[in-house]
Scaffold this motif. Structure first.
Motif, PDB file in Angstrom:
ATOM      1  N   MET A   1       0.967  -1.086  -0.042  1.00 51.38           N
ATOM      2  CA  MET A   1       0.142  -0.017  -0.019  1.00 51.38           C
ATOM      3  C   MET A   1       0.922   1.126   0.011  1.00 51.38           C
ATOM      4  SD  MET A   1      -2.960  -1.254  -0.095  1.00 51.38           S
ATOM      5  CE  MET A   1      -4.104   0.227   0.366  1.00 51.38           C
ATOM      6  N   PRO A   2       0.442   2.387  -0.662  1.00 49.04           N
ATOM      7  CA  PRO A   2       1.245   3.645  -0.468  1.00 49.04           C
ATOM      8  C   PRO A   2       1.220   4.139   0.787  1.00 49.04           C
ATOM      9  CG  PRO A   2      -0.915   3.951  -1.612  1.00 49.04           C
ATOM     10  CD  PRO A   2      -0.851   2.618  -1.274  1.00 49.04           C
ATOM     11  N   ARG A   3       2.453   4.863   1.114  1.00 50.70           N
ATOM     12  CA  ARG A   3       2.619   5.432   2.365  1.00 50.70           C
ATOM     13  C   ARG A   3       3.298   6.922   2.223  1.00 50.70           C
ATOM     14  NH1 ARG A   3      -0.604   2.242   4.047  1.00 50.70           N
ATOM     15  NH2 ARG A   3      -0.364   0.895   5.625  1.00 50.70           N
ATOM     16  N   VAL A   4       3.144   7.818   2.936  1.00 45.88           N
ATOM     17  CA  VAL A   4       3.735   9.065   2.748  1.00 45.88           C
ATOM     18  C   VAL A   4       4.037   9.479   4.096  1.00 45.88           C
ATOM     19  CG1 VAL A   4       1.492  10.187   2.778  1.00 45.88           C
ATOM     20  CG2 VAL A   4       3.259  11.481   1.867  1.00 45.88           C
ATOM     21  N   VAL A   5       5.157  10.161   4.278  1.00 48.48           N
ATOM     22  CA  VAL A   5       5.428  10.511   5.774  1.00 48.48           C
ATOM     23  C   VAL A   5       5.020  11.840   6.029  1.00 48.48           C
ATOM     24  CG1 VAL A   5       7.676  11.070   7.050  1.00 48.48           C
ATOM     25  CG2 VAL A   5       7.665   9.214   5.650  1.00 48.48           C
ATOM     26  N   LEU A   6       4.503  12.137   6.974  1.00 46.61           N
ATOM     27  CA  LEU A   6       3.896  13.454   7.347  1.00 46.61           C
ATOM     28  C   LEU A   6       4.911  14.498   7.973  1.00 46.61           C
ATOM     29  CD1 LEU A   6       0.574  12.760   9.598  1.00 46.61           C
ATOM     30  CD2 LEU A   6       0.867  13.909   7.400  1.00 46.61           C
ATOM     31  N   GLY A   7       5.664  15.217   7.074  1.00 45.62           N
ATOM     32  CA  GLY A   7       6.432  16.204   7.151  1.00 45.62           C
ATOM     33  C   GLY A   7       7.758  15.656   7.825  1.00 45.62           C
ATOM     34  N   ARG A   8       8.115  16.102   9.109  1.00 45.17           N
ATOM     35  CA  ARG A   8       9.398  15.366   9.789  1.00 45.17           C
ATOM     36  C   ARG A   8       8.954  14.827  10.654  1.00 45.17           C
ATOM     37  NH1 ARG A   8      12.003  21.791   9.700  1.00 45.17           N
ATOM     38  NH2 ARG A   8      12.727  21.468   7.553  1.00 45.17           N
ATOM     39  N   THR A   9       7.706  14.058  10.940  1.00 45.67           N
ATOM     40  CA  THR A   9       7.283  13.444  12.037  1.00 45.67           C
ATOM     41  C   THR A   9       7.841  11.974  12.087  1.00 45.67           C
ATOM     42  OG1 THR A   9       5.283  12.505  10.918  1.00 45.67           O
ATOM     43  CG2 THR A   9       5.355  14.778  12.095  1.00 45.67           C
ATOM     44  N   GLU A  10       8.161  11.308  10.951  1.00 41.97           N
ATOM     45  CA  GLU A  10       8.417   9.945  10.816  1.00 41.97           C
ATOM     46  C   GLU A  10       7.099   9.102  10.857  1.00 41.97           C
ATOM     47  OE1 GLU A  10      11.535   8.879  13.451  1.00 41.97           O
ATOM     48  OE2 GLU A  10      13.061  10.263  12.554  1.00 41.97           O
ATOM     49  N   ILE A  11       6.008   9.733  10.873  1.00 43.19           N
ATOM     50  CA  ILE A  11       4.739   8.937  10.938  1.00 43.19           C
ATOM     51  C   ILE A  11       4.405   8.813   9.444  1.00 43.19           C
ATOM     52  CG2 ILE A  11       2.177   8.846  11.375  1.00 43.19           C
ATOM     53  CD1 ILE A  11       2.993  10.741  13.844  1.00 43.19           C
ATOM     54  N   ALA A  12       4.615   7.531   8.789  1.00 40.60           N
ATOM     55  CA  ALA A  12       4.199   7.203   7.471  1.00 40.60           C
ATOM     56  C   ALA A  12       2.628   6.503   7.198  1.00 40.60           C
ATOM     57  CB  ALA A  12       5.151   6.074   7.103  1.00 40.60           C
ATOM     58  N   ILE A  13       1.955   7.335   6.532  1.00 39.56           N
ATOM     59  CA  ILE A  13       0.577   6.875   6.554  1.00 39.56           C
ATOM     60  C   ILE A  13      -0.058   6.760   5.130  1.00 39.56           C
ATOM     61  CG2 ILE A  13       0.055   8.148   8.896  1.00 39.56           C
ATOM     62  CD1 ILE A  13      -1.229  10.488   6.845  1.00 39.56           C
ATOM     63  N   HIS A  14      -1.031   5.990   5.107  1.00 43.02           N
ATOM     64  CA  HIS A  14      -1.736   6.046   3.734  1.00 43.02           C
ATOM     65  C   HIS A  14      -2.238   7.373   3.383  1.00 43.02           C
ATOM     66  CE1 HIS A  14      -4.625   4.993   0.788  1.00 43.02           C
ATOM     67  NE2 HIS A  14      -3.992   3.747   0.534  1.00 43.02           N
ATOM     68  N   PRO A  15      -2.278   7.800   2.320  1.00 47.97           N
ATOM     69  CA  PRO A  15      -2.821   9.159   1.608  1.00 47.97           C
ATOM     70  C   PRO A  15      -4.310   9.607   2.110  1.00 47.97           C
ATOM     71  CG  PRO A  15      -2.382   7.835  -0.022  1.00 47.97           C
ATOM     72  CD  PRO A  15      -1.647   7.045   0.981  1.00 47.97           C
ATOM     73  N   LEU A  16      -5.114   8.148   2.272  1.00 48.34           N
ATOM     74  CA  LEU A  16      -6.333   8.154   2.652  1.00 48.34           C
ATOM     75  C   LEU A  16      -6.189   7.983   4.418  1.00 48.34           C
ATOM     76  CD1 LEU A  16      -9.468   8.295   2.125  1.00 48.34           C
ATOM     77  CD2 LEU A  16      -9.352   5.982   1.631  1.00 48.34           C
ATOM     78  N   VAL A  17      -6.930   9.017   4.967  1.00 47.79           N
ATOM     79  CA  VAL A  17      -7.242   9.096   6.451  1.00 47.79           C
ATOM     80  C   VAL A  17      -8.830   8.718   6.671  1.00 47.79           C
ATOM     81  CG1 VAL A  17      -7.095  10.319   8.557  1.00 47.79           C
ATOM     82  CG2 VAL A  17      -5.150  10.714   6.765  1.00 47.79           C
ATOM     83  N   PHE A  18      -8.917   7.707   7.887  1.00 47.26           N
ATOM     84  CA  PHE A  18     -10.082   7.789   8.192  1.00 47.26           C
ATOM     85  C   PHE A  18     -10.743   8.676   9.085  1.00 47.26           C
ATOM     86  CE2 PHE A  18     -13.312   4.366   7.981  1.00 47.26           C
ATOM     87  CZ  PHE A  18     -14.420   4.620   8.579  1.00 47.26           C
ATOM     88  N   GLY A  19     -11.682   9.770   8.615  1.00 47.05           N
ATOM     89  CA  GLY A  19     -12.310  10.795   9.584  1.00 47.05           C
ATOM     90  C   GLY A  19     -13.346   9.826  10.082  1.00 47.05           C
ATOM     91  N   SER A  20     -13.271   9.954  11.561  1.00 45.24           N
ATOM     92  CA  SER A  20     -14.448   9.307  12.180  1.00 45.24           C
ATOM     93  C   SER A  20     -15.582   9.950  12.345  1.00 45.24           C
ATOM     94  CB  SER A  20     -13.661   8.630  13.763  1.00 45.24           C
ATOM     95  OG  SER A  20     -13.641   9.640  14.399  1.00 45.24           O
ATOM     96  N   LEU A  21     -15.786  11.468  12.168  1.00 42.06           N
ATOM     97  CA  LEU A  21     -16.895  12.219  12.395  1.00 42.06           C
ATOM     98  C   LEU A  21     -18.243  11.547  12.153  1.00 42.06           C
ATOM     99  CD1 LEU A  21     -18.396  14.743  13.590  1.00 42.06           C
ATOM    100  CD2 LEU A  21     -17.474  15.802  11.481  1.00 42.06           C
ATOM    101  N   PRO A  22     -18.630  11.118  10.887  1.00 37.29           N
ATOM    102  CA  PRO A  22     -19.502  10.866  10.337  1.00 37.29           C
ATOM    103  C   PRO A  22     -20.405   9.712  10.795  1.00 37.29           C
ATOM    104  CG  PRO A  22     -18.386  11.504   8.349  1.00 37.29           C
ATOM    105  CD  PRO A  22     -17.472  11.207   9.660  1.00 37.29           C
ATOM    106  N   MET A  23     -19.605   8.865  11.683  1.00 34.45           N
ATOM    107  CA  MET A  23     -19.990   7.679  12.201  1.00 34.45           C
ATOM    108  C   MET A  23     -20.562   8.014  13.662  1.00 34.45           C
ATOM    109  SD  MET A  23     -16.906   4.962  13.303  1.00 34.45           S
ATOM    110  CE  MET A  23     -16.662   4.731  11.575  1.00 34.45           C
ATOM    111  N   GLY A  24     -20.366   8.977  14.238  1.00 39.15           N
ATOM    112  CA  GLY A  24     -20.574   9.221  15.469  1.00 39.15           C
ATOM    113  C   GLY A  24     -22.008   9.944  15.704  1.00 39.15           C
ATOM    114  N   PRO A  25     -22.373  10.082  16.877  1.00 36.28           N
ATOM    115  CA  PRO A  25     -23.613  10.705  17.448  1.00 36.28           C
ATOM    116  C   PRO A  25     -24.257  11.939  16.684  1.00 36.28           C
ATOM    117  CG  PRO A  25     -22.056  10.825  19.236  1.00 36.28           C
ATOM    118  CD  PRO A  25     -21.435  10.051  18.158  1.00 36.28           C
ATOM    119  N   LEU A  26     -23.215  12.789  16.354  1.00 40.50           N
ATOM    120  CA  LEU A  26     -23.296  13.952  15.529  1.00 40.50           C
ATOM    121  C   LEU A  26     -24.095  13.817  14.267  1.00 40.50           C
ATOM    122  CD1 LEU A  26     -20.332  16.349  16.652  1.00 40.50           C
ATOM    123  CD2 LEU A  26     -22.383  16.026  17.697  1.00 40.50           C
TER     124      LEU A  26
END
Length: 316
Positions: A1-26
């Motif tokens: 899977m593709p990975r991209v590093v968030l700036g200088r954090t060394e956190i390497a993530i998929h370019p699709l982030v799961f936003g959890s807002l819609p599943m919640g009570p709001l």
């Protein structure tokens, strides 16, 4: 899977982030079990950053998804606190409810703050202390203000920015999409990690979802985009799109035909006005003693729902 590093954090993530807002009570109001199944599906398909917030009410969903999960996952949350003590409570509640020892990213959430480092100085100092204590790995800023992102770009203690950006400029409080794109590029040039929010303007641009995602992903400096997803079909389609695969026309036509809206049950509205300061887009007004929404300005964030003491506002 593709990975991209968030700036200088060394956190390497998929370019699709799961936003959890819609599943919640709001918004959709999924049970923790239902939300966990979606999150687990996403994790097993390669998504590895989950975005949440104190306001979202989705920590139980995330905690359930992570039970017995052995893969790599990063957790981001936000505090809208206006005092140091409240900010600490928010972070410690997140740690407790998520059952983790450290949060990977905590954002000072200043949707309506043009200079959050002045207007929430004590909050930011407390977040720095929490990082010193090892409870937070990276500090971030989430904002709808171009000026705030510009300030974060030059702030030495900010690791990640989470800016609102979409091709229509909906929800940006002090300029255009082009202006925000410039601020994002400056932040990335300064070494900040950048993952964007509201690429579909809370669903208002869903009819042009592919083009809208393409616009944000193509901006210089954008490492990833947080997207709220409520079905395995949405997750799979977005994963394919963000991974560079050719989109399946039939699936995307169905997804892009869906519409969402803010529903105010005016029969029960008492006109208290608590929702007004919660709306960063200034899309809500009280008229004739009832809350009303300007659909053309609303970005469907759901924060007004969290502020409503009568629980009569929902994104549906």
């Amino acid at each position: 899977m593709p990975r991209v590093v968030l700036g200088r954090t060394e956190i390497a993530i998929h370019p699709l982030v799961f936003g959890s807002l819609p599943m919640g009570p709001l918004q959709a109001g999924l049970t923790p079990g239902e939300g966990a199944r979606l999150l687990r599906h996403a994790l097993e398909r390669g998504i590895n950053l989950i975005d949440s917030a104190e306001l979202y009410g989705t920590y139980p969903h995330i905690r359930e998804a992570l039970r017995e999960y052995r893969g790599e996952v990063f957790l981001a949350t936000k505090t809208h606190a206006d005092s140091a003590a409240e900010a600490r409570r928010h972070v410690e509640r997140a740690l407790r409810e998520l059952e983790v020892d450290r949060l990977d990213i905590v954002h000072l959430h200043g949707a309506r703050l043009s200079d959050p480092f002045v207007e929430r100085a004590s909050v930011f100092e407390e977040l720095l202390q929490l990082r010193e204590e090892g409870k937070v790995r990276c500090l971030g800023l989430s904002s709808h203000y171009i000026s705030a992102i510009k300030r974060a770009a030059v702030h030495p203690e900010i690791d990640v920015v989470h800016p609102l950006i979409n091709r229509g400029g909906m929800g940006i409080l002090d300029g255009s999409a082009e202006d925000m794109a410039g601020a994002i590029a400056e932040a990335a040039e300064a070494g900040k990690g950048v993952y964007a929010m509201k690429a579909l303007a809370g669903g208002n641009l869903i009819g042009q979802a592919r083009a809208s995602f393409g616009y944000v992903l193509g901006l210089p400096g954008v490492h990833a985009v947080a997207v709220g997803m409520l079905s395995e079909g949405e997750i799979n389609a977005n994963l394919a799109l963000f991974s560079g695969e050719s989109p399946k026309e039939g699936i995307w036509k169905e997804l892009e035909s869906r519409r969402r809206r803010l529903r105010i049950m005016d029969r029960f509205c008492k006109g208290c006005g608590n929702c007004l300061p919660a709306c960063a887009s200034k899309a809500i007004a009280v008229k004739d003693g009832k809350a009303t929404v300007d659909a053309g300005e609303c970005i469907l964030c759901g924060y007004c729902a969290a502020a409503c003491p009568e629980f009569i506002i929902r994104v549906v």
